[in-house]
Design a protein around this motif. Sequence first.
Motif, PDB file in Angstrom:
ATOM      1  N   ASN A  76     -15.104  -5.048 -67.443  1.00 26.72           N
ATOM      2  CA  ASN A  76     -15.043  -4.623 -66.049  1.00 26.72           C
ATOM      3  C   ASN A  76     -15.476  -3.167 -65.964  1.00 26.72           C
ATOM      4  OD1 ASN A  76     -13.858  -3.570 -63.475  1.00 26.72           O
ATOM      5  ND2 ASN A  76     -13.095  -5.674 -63.341  1.00 26.72           N
ATOM      6  N   GLU A  77     -16.282  -2.846 -64.966  1.00 24.17           N
ATOM      7  CA  GLU A  77     -16.773  -1.476 -64.848  1.00 24.17           C
ATOM      8  C   GLU A  77     -15.657  -0.465 -64.608  1.00 24.17           C
ATOM      9  OE1 GLU A  77     -18.075  -1.736 -60.132  1.00 24.17           O
ATOM     10  OE2 GLU A  77     -19.587  -1.729 -61.700  1.00 24.17           O
ATOM     11  N   LEU A  78     -14.461  -0.949 -64.223  1.00 22.04           N
ATOM     12  CA  LEU A  78     -13.329  -0.053 -64.007  1.00 22.04           C
ATOM     13  C   LEU A  78     -12.918   0.651 -65.291  1.00 22.04           C
ATOM     14  CD1 LEU A  78     -11.055  -2.213 -61.647  1.00 22.04           C
ATOM     15  CD2 LEU A  78     -12.404  -0.193 -61.033  1.00 22.04           C
ATOM     16  N   TYR A  79     -13.115  -0.015 -66.443  1.00 21.82           N
ATOM     17  CA  TYR A  79     -12.769   0.628 -67.704  1.00 21.82           C
ATOM     18  C   TYR A  79     -13.998   0.829 -68.592  1.00 21.82           C
ATOM     19  CZ  TYR A  79     -12.440  -4.276 -69.350  1.00 21.82           C
ATOM     20  OH  TYR A  79     -12.680  -5.599 -69.627  1.00 21.82           O
ATOM     21  N   SER A  80     -15.129   0.982 -67.945  1.00 22.80           N
ATOM     22  CA  SER A  80     -16.362   1.246 -68.684  1.00 22.80           C
ATOM     23  C   SER A  80     -16.213   2.523 -69.514  1.00 22.80           C
ATOM     24  CB  SER A  80     -17.527   1.395 -67.695  1.00 22.80           C
ATOM     25  OG  SER A  80     -18.720   1.684 -68.375  1.00 22.80           O
ATOM     26  N   LYS A  81     -16.656   2.456 -70.760  1.00 16.25           N
ATOM     27  CA  LYS A  81     -16.452   3.574 -71.682  1.00 16.25           C
ATOM     28  C   LYS A  81     -17.551   3.584 -72.732  1.00 16.25           C
ATOM     29  CE  LYS A  81     -12.675   5.633 -74.390  1.00 16.25           C
ATOM     30  NZ  LYS A  81     -11.280   5.441 -74.851  1.00 16.25           N
ATOM     31  N   GLU A  82     -17.889   4.777 -73.174  1.00 13.16           N
ATOM     32  CA  GLU A  82     -18.890   4.910 -74.234  1.00 13.16           C
ATOM     33  C   GLU A  82     -18.613   6.240 -74.922  1.00 13.16           C
ATOM     34  OE1 GLU A  82     -21.928   6.673 -76.108  1.00 13.16           O
ATOM     35  OE2 GLU A  82     -22.147   7.052 -73.960  1.00 13.16           O
ATOM     36  N   GLN A  83     -17.956   6.196 -76.065  1.00 12.63           N
ATOM     37  CA  GLN A  83     -17.479   7.424 -76.697  1.00 12.63           C
ATOM     38  C   GLN A  83     -17.374   7.276 -78.209  1.00 12.63           C
ATOM     39  OE1 GLN A  83     -13.288   8.616 -76.054  1.00 12.63           O
ATOM     40  NE2 GLN A  83     -14.050  10.632 -75.469  1.00 12.63           N
ATOM     41  N   CYS A  84     -17.656   8.368 -78.887  1.00 11.41           N
ATOM     42  CA  CYS A  84     -17.427   8.465 -80.320  1.00 11.41           C
ATOM     43  C   CYS A  84     -16.533   9.672 -80.574  1.00 11.41           C
ATOM     44  CB  CYS A  84     -18.747   8.632 -81.076  1.00 11.41           C
ATOM     45  SG  CYS A  84     -18.545   8.861 -82.864  1.00 11.41           S
ATOM     46  N   ILE A  85     -15.492   9.494 -81.384  1.00  8.22           N
ATOM     47  CA  ILE A  85     -14.628  10.599 -81.788  1.00  8.22           C
ATOM     48  C   ILE A  85     -14.573  10.639 -83.312  1.00  8.22           C
ATOM     49  CG2 ILE A  85     -12.378  11.700 -81.610  1.00  8.22           C
ATOM     50  CD1 ILE A  85     -11.851  10.166 -79.084  1.00  8.22           C
ATOM     51  N   ILE A  86     -14.860  11.801 -83.853  1.00  3.43           N
ATOM     52  CA  ILE A  86     -14.788  12.038 -85.289  1.00  3.43           C
ATOM     53  C   ILE A  86     -13.558  12.902 -85.552  1.00  3.43           C
ATOM     54  CG2 ILE A  86     -15.958  13.030 -87.296  1.00  3.43           C
ATOM     55  CD1 ILE A  86     -18.618  12.604 -85.767  1.00  3.43           C
ATOM     56  N   TYR A  87     -12.647  12.384 -86.348  1.00  8.38           N
ATOM     57  CA  TYR A  87     -11.394  13.089 -86.624  1.00  8.38           C
ATOM     58  C   TYR A  87     -11.422  13.692 -88.032  1.00  8.38           C
ATOM     59  CZ  TYR A  87      -9.586  10.375 -82.655  1.00  8.38           C
ATOM     60  OH  TYR A  87      -9.382   9.807 -81.412  1.00  8.38           O
ATOM     61  N   GLY A  88     -11.089  14.987 -88.098  1.00  2.13           N
ATOM     62  CA  GLY A  88     -11.000  15.664 -89.386  1.00  2.13           C
ATOM     63  C   GLY A  88      -9.613  16.231 -89.600  1.00  2.13           C
ATOM     64  N   THR A  89      -9.393  16.828 -90.753  1.00  3.15           N
ATOM     65  CA  THR A  89      -8.073  17.385 -91.059  1.00  3.15           C
ATOM     66  C   THR A  89      -7.741  18.601 -90.196  1.00  3.15           C
ATOM     67  OG1 THR A  89      -9.081  18.696 -92.830  1.00  3.15           O
ATOM     68  CG2 THR A  89      -8.071  16.583 -93.453  1.00  3.15           C
ATOM     69  N   GLN A  90      -8.770  19.230 -89.585  1.00  2.00           N
ATOM     70  CA  GLN A  90      -8.532  20.437 -88.791  1.00  2.00           C
ATOM     71  C   GLN A  90      -8.909  20.289 -87.325  1.00  2.00           C
ATOM     72  OE1 GLN A  90      -7.007  23.029 -90.258  1.00  2.00           O
ATOM     73  NE2 GLN A  90      -6.981  21.836 -92.158  1.00  2.00           N
ATOM     74  N   GLY A  91      -9.301  19.077 -86.887  1.00  2.00           N
ATOM     75  CA  GLY A  91      -9.677  18.913 -85.484  1.00  2.00           C
ATOM     76  C   GLY A  91     -10.519  17.676 -85.271  1.00  2.00           C
ATOM     77  N   SER A  92     -11.241  17.674 -84.156  1.00  2.00           N
ATOM     78  CA  SER A  92     -12.058  16.496 -83.813  1.00  2.00           C
ATOM     79  C   SER A  92     -13.328  16.908 -83.092  1.00  2.00           C
ATOM     80  CB  SER A  92     -11.259  15.535 -82.928  1.00  2.00           C
ATOM     81  OG  SER A  92     -11.010  16.117 -81.653  1.00  2.00           O
ATOM     82  N   ILE A  93     -14.305  16.003 -83.142  1.00  2.00           N
ATOM     83  CA  ILE A  93     -15.562  16.147 -82.400  1.00  2.00           C
ATOM     84  C   ILE A  93     -15.740  14.871 -81.588  1.00  2.00           C
ATOM     85  CG2 ILE A  93     -18.057  16.471 -82.538  1.00  2.00           C
ATOM     86  CD1 ILE A  93     -17.598  17.567 -85.408  1.00  2.00           C
ATOM     87  N   SER A  94     -15.956  15.002 -80.289  1.00  2.00           N
ATOM     88  CA  SER A  94     -16.172  13.819 -79.451  1.00  2.00           C
ATOM     89  C   SER A  94     -17.466  13.982 -78.669  1.00  2.00           C
ATOM     90  CB  SER A  94     -14.988  13.598 -78.502  1.00  2.00           C
ATOM     91  OG  SER A  94     -14.794  14.703 -77.654  1.00  2.00           O
ATOM     92  N   PHE A  95     -18.145  12.848 -78.445  1.00  2.00           N
ATOM     93  CA  PHE A  95     -19.417  12.875 -77.726  1.00  2.00           C
ATOM     94  C   PHE A  95     -19.787  11.487 -77.242  1.00  2.00           C
ATOM     95  CE2 PHE A  95     -20.266  12.360 -82.245  1.00  2.00           C
ATOM     96  CZ  PHE A  95     -21.120  11.273 -82.287  1.00  2.00           C
ATOM     97  N   SER A  96     -20.748  11.458 -76.319  1.00  2.00           N
ATOM     98  CA  SER A  96     -21.369  10.227 -75.860  1.00  2.00           C
ATOM     99  C   SER A  96     -22.721  10.094 -76.534  1.00  2.00           C
ATOM    100  CB  SER A  96     -21.548  10.264 -74.338  1.00  2.00           C
ATOM    101  OG  SER A  96     -22.517   9.324 -73.911  1.00  2.00           O
ATOM    102  N   PHE A  97     -23.088   8.882 -76.883  1.00  2.00           N
ATOM    103  CA  PHE A  97     -24.403   8.657 -77.478  1.00  2.00           C
ATOM    104  C   PHE A  97     -25.515   8.803 -76.454  1.00  2.00           C
ATOM    105  CE2 PHE A  97     -21.541   6.357 -80.321  1.00  2.00           C
ATOM    106  CZ  PHE A  97     -21.959   6.828 -81.553  1.00  2.00           C
TER     107      PHE A  97
END
Length: 324
Positions: free
Chosen positions: A240-261
């Motif tokens: 359903n477009e109500l929960y449309s999502k497109e995301q990548c999260i990279i988790y490290g020991t000191q933080g994270s990086i998130s982005f859309s392709f």
Amino acid sequence: MKLIKWGIIGCGDVAEVKSGPAFNKTENSELIGVMRRNGVKAKDFAQRHNVSFWTDNADDLLNNDDINSIYIATPPSTHLEYALKALSLHKNVYLEKPMALTSKEAEIIGEAVKSSRGKLSVAHYRRKLPAFVKVKELIDSNAIGKILVVDIQILQPKKSKLIANSEENWRLDPQVSGGGLFYDIAPHQIDLMYHYFGAFKNISGLSTSSTSEMIEDTVNGIIRFENGVQFRGIWNFVGNELYSKEQCIIYGTQGSISFSFYGDSIVVRTKDKENLLKFNNPKHIQQPMIASVVSYFLGDTENPCAVEEGILVMKALEKLSGRQ
């Protein structure tokens, strides 16, 4: 070889803006000819993009002595045929993703590269876009510490805005595309994961299909990389477009990086701060990759995406979708 002279097989929607004009805008590169099965549309493309030669027959392009490099931008069902013909004529090949219908076809292309004087690069062009180049720099510099886990969620409605428009809905015909929408967009994501984290150690996945077992509506997969990074991803194309999502999260020991392709920014989070980094994507989204491919074809740099890497991505798709 001092100038890469291109012929495009399949001058359709992808070639119109994403890639086609970049061949004339890249240094040491020139677009000589284009081919499309519909001759009227091939002529129209050629006239609008100032291309001197057009045809509705791929052999006319392949046998043109003025052309030393071929961009194959057709659906995957013809990638094997055209790649083998081009390589047999010792022409360079820039091959769209997914590189073939199956990993077995991809391996046949790989063998053909070994016996050809022509070179081949796979069009995993996100490797060269500024946001994704920055992500790799952050990973390699340990900006978020040691990478532990990567999570991809792509939840899309049936008419997803992520999917390129086309006159024929060939992406849902497995005889033409090799699979459904998963096979169309997942190569980009899986290739970036390989580009960032290196060799795969274990891959497994499951899928469900509402129409055909060769058109996966939902794919849920995990990967363990040789370096210990753990990956999980889910792709759904009937949501359903109500929960449309497109995301990548990279988790490290000191933080994270998130982005859309499909975006132009990344978010870097650590204990002390959160940084939003924005980038300017080129008008012709494949131009940075095409510039790297031209440099490789001229012998100046390494291959930006080798056939062996494309084969690994194809095998990963099959394992993630449960086909292997």
